[in-house]
Design an enzyme around this catalytic site. Structure first.
Site, PDB file in Angstrom:
ATOM      1  CE1 TYR A 143      -3.521  -2.602   0.549  1.00 18.50           C
ATOM      2  CE2 TYR A 143      -4.643  -0.588   1.192  1.00 18.50           C
ATOM      3  CZ  TYR A 143      -4.688  -1.908   0.808  1.00 18.50           C
ATOM      4  OH  TYR A 143      -5.895  -2.523   0.680  1.00 18.50           O
ATOM      5  CE  LYS A 194       3.035 -17.432  -3.508  1.00 17.00           C
ATOM      6  NZ  LYS A 194       2.152 -18.617  -3.645  1.00 17.00           N
ATOM      7  CG  ASP A 226      -0.720 -19.944  -2.202  1.00 20.33           C
ATOM      8  OD1 ASP A 226      -0.146 -19.915  -1.093  1.00 20.33           O
ATOM      9  OD2 ASP A 226      -0.242 -20.544  -3.187  1.00 20.33           O
ATOM     10  CG  ASP A 250      -7.767  -5.017   1.672  1.00 20.48           C
ATOM     11  OD1 ASP A 250      -8.690  -4.631   2.401  1.00 20.48           O
ATOM     12  OD2 ASP A 250      -7.778  -4.924   0.433  1.00 20.48           O
ATOM     13  CG  ASP A 254     -13.048  -7.867   2.398  1.00 17.16           C
ATOM     14  OD1 ASP A 254     -12.774  -7.144   3.370  1.00 17.16           O
ATOM     15  OD2 ASP A 254     -13.572  -7.441   1.352  1.00 17.16           O
TER      16      ASP A 254
HETATM   17  C1  IPM Z   1     -10.244  -1.795   4.295  1.00 14.72           C
HETATM   18  C2  IPM Z   1     -10.618  -1.146   2.985  1.00 14.72           C
HETATM   19  C3  IPM Z   1      -9.582  -0.082   2.653  1.00 14.72           C
HETATM   20  C4  IPM Z   1      -8.242  -0.773   2.498  1.00 14.72           C
HETATM   21  C5  IPM Z   1      -9.896   0.766   1.416  1.00 14.72           C
HETATM   22  C6  IPM Z   1     -11.242   1.417   1.490  1.00 14.72           C
HETATM   23  C7  IPM Z   1      -8.806   1.795   1.163  1.00 14.72           C
HETATM   24  O1  IPM Z   1     -10.740  -2.110   1.993  1.00 14.72           O
HETATM   25  O2  IPM Z   1     -10.119  -1.065   5.298  1.00 14.72           O
HETATM   26  O3  IPM Z   1     -10.093  -3.005   4.329  1.00 14.72           O
HETATM   27  O4  IPM Z   1      -7.927  -1.277   1.410  1.00 14.72           O
HETATM   28  O5  IPM Z   1      -7.486  -0.808   3.470  1.00 14.72           O
HETATM   29 MG    MG Z   2     -10.639  -4.134   2.674  1.00 16.34          MG
END
Ligand code: IPM
Ligand code: MG
Length: 358
Positions: A143, A194, A226, A250, A254
């Site tokens: 990032y 990785k 992975d 990230d 999710d």
């Molecule tokens: C998160 C989100 C953010 C990230 C975005 C909105 C910049 O996906 O907090 O997980 O990628 O960190």
């Molecule tokens: Mg995210």
């Protein structure tokens, strides 16, 4: 004299204002009940700030955040701002806040509520009992690494670059957070990398092993990213604490969120500096913005994390978490977690039900 907690409230875009509105109502209810003073100062961030000031994060808003005891953030971004240059996109505000506040450790707990185990897309027997803490490194890696950007080449094509970079101290400090957190849990850390391909994560693995020498009571294992993505849906109960690089975290958070039935359930705490920041892990969901359909639970649970980590208000944090559990047990559901026979409520209705439990 009772302490006055100063909180910067940054609702942001899309469903941000709705979910933060409910979280703020919960905070106020907690304050009233326990005689605690929360001084809430609201400001625009992300697309809302671009529309008014031409920038996703103004100096004043950053100053407000830095001068607070904690930041409560909703969500940023939306299709309206997608055409803008990367340097002024709504998401930049989030990245700048994380960097400027020194928030290198992002805690994202994914815990199953027993009454919601049927709401997950995975089988009940796979997810029952899941209790994972994803610890995402938040101010380094892909990032933030340089060089980055898109350049034009002489032949008219373009070249896009991002750089995944970590230094020893950056890895050491996030590893320590992971081991410290694991000590208060089931004492297991899975470090995700990785290392078979990426040199920077080979260093990650080496440094994590070195830091582990100070934490011999913790069981450490390593997993390629992975494989981890696969193991999370195959057998998520094997995990206690997962610690990983920014982008991997990230993505994996999710995925971990979905184990719990909905990404609308997962709070997060970003720590490491003087001021902690608390936000749901989901995005601004522009498709349902303004329709009172969003699930405010992730943001309300983020408030619980704020009470716990920034203010040491353990009892109050427990109260909020208990209230959430209790409304779920009573059958209240927002659309994302709804099932036949349950009481479908909107964002406001869910907030109200939770406050009712407090
Ligand atoms: C998160 C989100 C953010 C990230 C975005 C909105 C910049 O996906 O907090 O997980 O990628 O960190
Ligand atoms: Mg995210």
């Amino acid at each position: 004299m009772a302490k006055n907690y100063k909180i910067a409230v940054l609702p942001g875009d899309g469903i941000g204002p709705e979910i933060v509105g409910e979280a703020v109502r919960v905070l106020k209810a907690i304050g009233k009940k326990n005689n605690i003073k929360f001084d809430l100062q609201e400001a625009l961030v992300g697309g809302a700030s671009i529309d008014k000031y031409g920038a996703p994060l103004t100096d004043e808003t950053l100053k407000l955040a830095k001068g607070s005891d904690a930041v409560l953030l909703g969500a940023v971004g939306g299709p309206k701002w997608e055409g803008l240059d990367y340097s002024i996109r709504p998401e930049r505000a989030l990245l700048a806040l994380r960097k400027e506040l020194g928030l290198f450790a992002n805690l994202r707990p994914a815990k199953i509520y027993p009454v919601l185990s049927d709401a997950s897309t995975l089988k009940k027997e796979i997810i029952d009992g899941v209790d994972i803490m994803v610890i995402r490194e938040l101010t380094g890696g892909l990032y933030f690494g340089t060089p980055k950007g898109v350049t034009k080449l002489p032949d008219g094509t373009e070249r896009g670059v991002n750089t995944m970079v970590y230094t020893t101290p950056e890895i050491e400090r996030i590893a320590r957070v992971a081991f410290d957190v694991a000590r208060k849990r089931r004492k297991k850390v899975t470090s995700v990398d990785k290392a078979n391909v990426l040199e920077t994560t080979e260093l990650w693995r080496k440094v994590v092993i070195k830091v582990h020498k100070d934490y011999q009571d913790i069981e450490l294992s390593h997993m390629y990213v992975d494989n981890c993505a696969m193991q999370l849906v195959r057998n998520p109960k094997q995990f206690d604490v997962i610690v990983t690089e920014n982008t991997f975290g990230d993505i994996l958070s999710d995925e971990a969120a979905m184990l719990t039935g909905s990404i609308g359930m997962l709070p997060s705490a970003s720590l490491g500096g003087k001021v902690g920041m608390y936000e749901p892990i989901h995005g601004s969901a522009p498709d349902i913005a303004g329709t009172d359909k969003a699930n405010p639970i992730a943001t309300i649970l983020s408030v619980a994390m704020m009470l716990r980590f920034s203010f040491d208000l353990t009892k109050e944090a427990d109260d909020v978490e208990r209230a959430v559990e209790s409304v779920l047990n009573k059958g209240y559901r927002t659309l994302d977690i709804n099932q036949p026979g349950m009481k479908l409520v909107g964002c406001k209705g869910m907030g109200e039900a939770i406050i009712g439990e407090l």
